[in-house]
Design a protein around this motif. Structure first.
Motif, PDB file in Angstrom:
ATOM      1  N   ASP A 150       0.835  -1.210   0.000  1.00 21.33           N
ATOM      2  CA  ASP A 150       0.000   0.000   0.000  1.00 21.33           C
ATOM      3  C   ASP A 150       0.867   1.257   0.000  1.00 21.33           C
ATOM      4  OD1 ASP A 150      -2.237  -1.594   0.032  1.00 21.33           O
ATOM      5  OD2 ASP A 150      -2.647  -1.328   2.178  1.00 21.33           O
TER       6      ASP A 150
ATOM      7  N   LYS B  51       1.655   7.027  -6.950  1.00 20.38           N
ATOM      8  CA  LYS B  51       0.808   8.192  -7.240  1.00 20.38           C
ATOM      9  C   LYS B  51       1.609   9.483  -7.110  1.00 20.38           C
ATOM     10  CE  LYS B  51      -3.399   5.849  -5.669  1.00 20.38           C
ATOM     11  NZ  LYS B  51      -4.439   5.771  -4.606  1.00 20.38           N
TER      12      LYS B  51
ATOM     13  N   THR C  29       0.951   4.197  -2.920  1.00 24.72           N
ATOM     14  CA  THR C  29       0.807   5.627  -2.659  1.00 24.72           C
ATOM     15  C   THR C  29       1.973   6.393  -3.264  1.00 24.72           C
ATOM     16  OG1 THR C  29      -0.416   5.240  -0.609  1.00 24.72           O
ATOM     17  CG2 THR C  29       0.652   7.383  -0.854  1.00 24.72           C
TER      18      THR C  29
END
Length: 213
Positions: free
Chosen positions: A49, A56, A53
């Motif tokens: 995760d 992005k 992130t």
């Protein structure tokens, strides 16, 4: 008038928050955060995760400044996420990483001392071959040796070429490149990444030494 002032103040606060977020999106931020996740984050969903992130963030940096350096780090984060994900779920990240690194090469293959060549070479080495994916040891060797011509004393190109040689069973030659990687000069502002990589080098040296003896 009071209502108008409230709207203006809200707009100013919003702009300040937005500017603050943009100021953290730098190459140094991406590099530092990657090292933290890669070397300090425990395995599992939280690690994946965190990498997602960071993808992005790196993609936002590329969108605002599509330089070779930024494409390289988007590709690095995508490829590392592929490794964290594992299995068939990793293929989409690996393909995205290849695309990012190829874009970096199209702009400047010498950027960050040939890091796009190194990272793309690792991808071709690690990813399964046809018909599952695009992996190719022949292509991997070509890219990794090309990277070494640009940065012959760098920690990463020497380590990853040594890893390739180890997997090919060329243990003596692998040890030569591992020793070069270990002797590489520290990189400015990359202390955590250097520490983590040196740990990986020492682990591979132990494996090579075991094969040689």
């Amino acid at each position: 008038m009071k209502k108008l002032m409230s709207v203006v103040l809200l707009a100013i606060v919003s702009l300040s928050v937005s500017a603050g977020m943009q100021s953290t999106l730098s190459l140094q931020h991406i590099q530092a955060r990657w090292a933290q996740i890669n070397y300090q984050q425990e395995e599992g969903d939280a690690r994946t995760d965190a990498f997602e992130t960071l993808i992005k963030d790196a993609a936002s940096l590329v969108a605002s400044q599509p330089t070779a350096e930024h494409y390289i780090w988007l590709g690095i984060v995508q490829s590392t996420t592929a490794g964290a994900e594992g299995g068939l779920g990793a293929l989409s990240y690996a393909k995205a990483a290849r695309k990012s690194l190829e874009k970096a090469l199209a702009i400047d293959e010498n950027a960050l001392q040939g890091s796009a060549l190194t990272s793309l070479g690792v991808l071709y080495h690690k990813v399964p071959g046809w018909p599952i994916a695009f992996g190719s040891d022949k292509k991997a060797k070509q890219l990794l040796t090309q990277a070494l011509k640009i940065n012959p004393d760098g920690i990463d190109p020497n380590y990853f070429y040594a890893e390739f040689l180890y997997d090919e069973g060329e243990y003596q030659k692998a040890m030569e490149y591992l020793n070069k990687a270990l002797a590489a000069s520290p990189r400015p502002d990359r202390a955590l990444a250097d520490e983590g990589r040196r740990g990986e080098i020492q682990a591979l040296i132990a494996k090579v030494d075991n094969k040689l003896h």
